[in-house]
Design a protein around this motif. Structure first.
Motif, PDB file in Angstrom:
ATOM      1  N   HIS A 275     -35.592 -31.654   0.572  1.00 21.50           N
ATOM      2  CA  HIS A 275     -34.402 -32.381  -0.066  1.00 21.50           C
ATOM      3  C   HIS A 275     -33.916 -31.279  -1.209  1.00 21.50           C
ATOM      4  N   GLY A 276     -32.624 -31.171  -1.190  1.00 19.27           N
ATOM      5  CA  GLY A 276     -31.963 -30.462  -2.188  1.00 19.27           C
ATOM      6  C   GLY A 276     -31.414 -31.365  -3.184  1.00 19.27           C
ATOM      7  N   VAL A 277     -31.748 -31.308  -4.454  1.00 16.20           N
ATOM      8  CA  VAL A 277     -31.178 -32.174  -5.695  1.00 16.20           C
ATOM      9  C   VAL A 277     -29.952 -31.576  -6.157  1.00 16.20           C
ATOM     10  N   ILE A 278     -28.914 -32.175  -6.339  1.00 13.37           N
ATOM     11  CA  ILE A 278     -27.840 -31.824  -6.840  1.00 13.37           C
ATOM     12  C   ILE A 278     -27.598 -32.461  -8.355  1.00 13.37           C
ATOM     13  N   MET A 279     -27.654 -31.784  -9.102  1.00 15.22           N
ATOM     14  CA  MET A 279     -27.574 -32.232 -10.684  1.00 15.22           C
ATOM     15  C   MET A 279     -26.100 -32.066 -10.981  1.00 15.22           C
ATOM     16  N   PRO A 280     -25.575 -33.064 -11.835  1.00 17.90           N
ATOM     17  CA  PRO A 280     -24.007 -32.923 -12.098  1.00 17.90           C
ATOM     18  C   PRO A 280     -23.657 -31.491 -12.704  1.00 17.90           C
ATOM     19  N   ASP A 281     -24.754 -31.041 -13.502  1.00 13.96           N
ATOM     20  CA  ASP A 281     -24.375 -29.912 -14.346  1.00 13.96           C
ATOM     21  C   ASP A 281     -24.496 -28.583 -13.544  1.00 13.96           C
ATOM     22  N   ALA A 282     -24.709 -28.822 -12.370  1.00 15.95           N
ATOM     23  CA  ALA A 282     -25.003 -27.447 -11.611  1.00 15.95           C
ATOM     24  C   ALA A 282     -23.690 -26.602 -11.212  1.00 15.95           C
ATOM     25  N   ALA A 426     -41.973 -39.746  -2.547  1.00 18.28           N
ATOM     26  CA  ALA A 426     -42.511 -40.705  -1.555  1.00 18.28           C
ATOM     27  C   ALA A 426     -42.331 -40.341  -0.018  1.00 18.28           C
ATOM     28  N   ASN A 427     -41.521 -39.260   0.197  1.00 15.66           N
ATOM     29  CA  ASN A 427     -41.499 -38.780   1.600  1.00 15.66           C
ATOM     30  C   ASN A 427     -42.823 -38.227   2.082  1.00 15.66           C
ATOM     31  N   ARG A 428     -43.126 -38.265   3.236  1.00  9.38           N
ATOM     32  CA  ARG A 428     -44.333 -37.954   3.799  1.00  9.38           C
ATOM     33  C   ARG A 428     -44.502 -36.318   3.890  1.00  9.38           C
ATOM     34  N   TYR A 429     -43.426 -35.630   3.837  1.00  2.00           N
ATOM     35  CA  TYR A 429     -43.234 -34.377   3.838  1.00  2.00           C
ATOM     36  C   TYR A 429     -43.563 -33.484   2.605  1.00  2.00           C
ATOM     37  N   GLY A 430     -43.897 -32.292   2.633  1.00  2.00           N
ATOM     38  CA  GLY A 430     -44.128 -31.731   1.321  1.00  2.00           C
ATOM     39  C   GLY A 430     -44.000 -29.890   1.703  1.00  2.00           C
ATOM     40  N   ASN A 431     -42.843 -29.717   2.374  1.00  2.00           N
ATOM     41  CA  ASN A 431     -42.823 -28.349   2.781  1.00  2.00           C
ATOM     42  C   ASN A 431     -42.038 -27.451   1.692  1.00  2.00           C
ATOM     43  N   GLY A 432     -40.851 -27.998   1.719  1.00  2.00           N
ATOM     44  CA  GLY A 432     -39.955 -27.346   0.497  1.00  2.00           C
ATOM     45  C   GLY A 432     -39.025 -28.030  -0.157  1.00  2.00           C
ATOM     46  N   THR A 433     -38.426 -27.754  -1.315  1.00  2.00           N
ATOM     47  CA  THR A 433     -37.312 -28.465  -1.886  1.00  2.00           C
ATOM     48  C   THR A 433     -36.580 -27.623  -2.693  1.00  2.00           C
TER      49      THR A 433
END
Ligand code: NAD
Length: 520
Positions: A275-282, A426-433
């Motif tokens: 997952h990539g999280v995009i914050m509004p201040d980016a 909550a996602n079952r994977y934990g590779n990268g983010t």
């Protein structure tokens, strides 16, 4: 000067096992320093994903051939484990130079069999080469500890190789992933059995030829081919002490269970949903460019592809701009210098990805960009799919639940960082983010609270360089010791501790003691 006469002889033998001009070449096995043609009747076709042309045949190695490879590795271990750490280091120096010199040849093989672009294929080789470069530090990496624990008494620890170790590889990084495995294993003093993916074994064969040229002796590296039967052999063979696996969840769990049940040490890197999280201040421009590159590069067939975008608050407005950047990427065959997105590996993979896109639409997601109709002139039979973006995706949808492994980005919208964290954890994977933000406080909170093994802060694909280790976690990893770096050295070695008593003078009159020695 590095090209030994032995290396040339190997090369000639390799060439002599190739087929006449009108037939695809038969990929040899590499056993006990010889490139030999399998006696099997069962051959697997390797297709160029841009054309469907059969570019090579891979043998399902016979039980006898697998036994022969195992015997060769076990025999070589007796002498290889005794070679000095400096000669193993020297071979890694020679090996890394040879790989660097043959970068283009390796990349061409990858483009032909795997489909990624030539520039990206060179990146595939380079990221593996860096692991070989790191393996040149093997004297430091394997150094033990020593302490005088009592008068005249020393305890010291040494790292010893395990013996024969096996590597089972996926299709998506035909050079990097074999190079995560055997160079470090060999540098530690082990001997190896490597099984490349049956879909693109070419790069491994070049790497084996170069290993021979670097002076890595017969039997220290063996390459075996096949699919499930070969894997079963590696999981069951008593000579194999450890297995490194990279690939899908299904095969990885199976190999982890079967190998572990047989008492072997297993490390297994599995699937992902990063997952990539995009914050509004980016930084909007940087973020959207990084997102498009990390979602669609290598046609989305990277375990660290950023395949899920989580737009927080107002950043959801940026999706239209993202669509424009994705649309601008050029789909085509990997040798075309303008290509950004190559084909996916097989018609079956393409069909599966089409099915997942359709499932998203059927379950209520919105298709912002549909790459399914793409056709490349002159390559009409290729497994091409243009960048595709699904938005308004919800966690219960199949396109969110499953790893897509294609150029498809699924987008979700949340209101707060906490909601984004809850979703990822909550996602079952934990590779990268990854998180994109201008706020140090936000980045620190994310780093602390996210439950994934590799975190990027304004960096979309945070694959650690080999002085660190590849630290995927939760559903993306089975085992205890990660690939490469110090963790990789621990995986490929056992620690032995020795406690010795050497008095400077003759022993005085001691009496027998039956108490537990406490060494006060
Ligand atoms: P795959 O599991 O199909 O194949 C990997 C290896 O396992 C191959 O050598 C294959 O011959 C063998 N294999 C396949 N099915 C088997 C079975 N039923 N029993 C025994 N052996 C079997 O994986 P793939 O399609 O080649 O690679 C893509 C997958 O690899 C993706 O899920 C991707 O996320 C994952 N991957 C993970 C990482 C990571 O570091 N986490 C890196 C690269 C790829």
């Amino acid at each position: 000067a590095r090209r030994s006469p032995v290396g040339q002889a190997h090369l000639l033998r390799l060439l002599s096992t190739t087929a006449p001009a009108n037939e695809p070449p038969k990929t040899p096995l590499y056993i006990n320093g010889e490139f030999i043609q399998s006696r099997t009747k069962d051959w697997i076709e390797v297709h160029n994903p841009a054309t469907q042309e059969v570019v090579a045949l891979v043998p399902q190695a016979t039980p006898d051939e697998l036994q022969e490879a195992s015997r060769s590795a076990a025999h070589a271990f007796k002498t290889w484990r005794k070679t000095s750490v400096l000669s193993r280091q020297r071979m890694m120096f020679d090996y890394q130079a040879l790989i660097r010199d043959h970068m283009d040849e390796l990349a061409r093989s990858i483009v032909t069999e795997q489909g990624k672009t030539f520039v990206d294929a060179k990146g595939d080789v380079l990221r593996g080469l860096q692991v070989v470069e790191a393996a040149t530090s093997i004297p430091d990496l394997t150094m033990g500890q020593r302490l005088e624990v009592a008068k005249d008494m020393d305890t010291y620890s040494i790292r010893e190789p395990l013996g024969v170790v096996a590597g089972i590889c996926p299709f998506n990084f035909p050079a990097m992933i074999p190079l995560w495995m055997f160079p470090l294993a060999i540098a530690c003093g082990n001997t190896t059995l490597i099984k490349p993916s049956e879909r693109d074994p070419g790069a491994t064969m070049i790497l084996a030829r170069l290993a021979a040229e670097a002076g890595i002796p017969a039997g220290v590296l063996n390459v075996v081919h096949g699919s499930v039967n070969t894997v079963n052999f590696l999981c069951d063979d008593p000579a194999v002490r450890a297995i490194s696996f990279v690939g899908s969840d299904h095969a990885g769990k199976y190999i982890y269970d079967r190998g572990s049940a047989n008492g072997k040490r297993v490390q297994a890197n599995l699937g992902a949903k990063n997952h990539g999280v995009i914050m509004p201040d980016a930084d909007r421009n940087h973020t959207l460019n990084q997102l498009a590159g990390a979602a669609f590069g290598a046609a989305g067939q990277r375990c660290m592809a950023l395949s899920t975008a989580v737009f927080v608050g107002e950043s959801r407005e940026w999706q239209a701009d993202l669509v424009e950047r994705a649309r601008a990427l050029k789909v085509g065959q990997g040798f075309d210098a303008d290509t950004d997105v190559g084909p996916v590996i097989s018609p079956q993979a393409l069909e599966r990805i089409h099915g997942l896109i359709q499932s998203g639409v059927d379950e209520g997601a919105e298709l912002l960009l549909d790459g399914r109709q793409v056709s490349i002139q002159g390559y009409e039979r290729g497994n091409f799919l243009g960048p595709t973006i699904l938005t308004k995706v919800r966690p219960e949808m199949r396109c969110y639940q499953e790893e897509i492994f294609g150029p498809v980005l699924v987008c979700l919208e949340v209101k707060t960082l906490d909601e984004a964290l809850e979703l990822i954890n909550a996602n079952r994977y934990g590779n990268g983010t990854a998180i994109f933000t201008r706020s140090g406080a936000t980045a620190r909170k994310f780093q602390q609270e996210v439950d994934a093994g590799q975190v990027g802060i304004n960096v979309p694909i945070p694959v650690p360089l080999p002085m660190f280790s590849f630290t995927g976690s939760r559903g993306s990893f089975l085992g205890d010791l990660n690939f490469y770096g110090r963790s990789g050295v621990s995986f490929y070695t056992n620690i032995k501790t020795i406690t010795s008593l050497w008095r400077a003078e003759d022993a005085d009159h001691t009496t027998a003691s039956v108490n537990m020695p406490t060494m006060h």
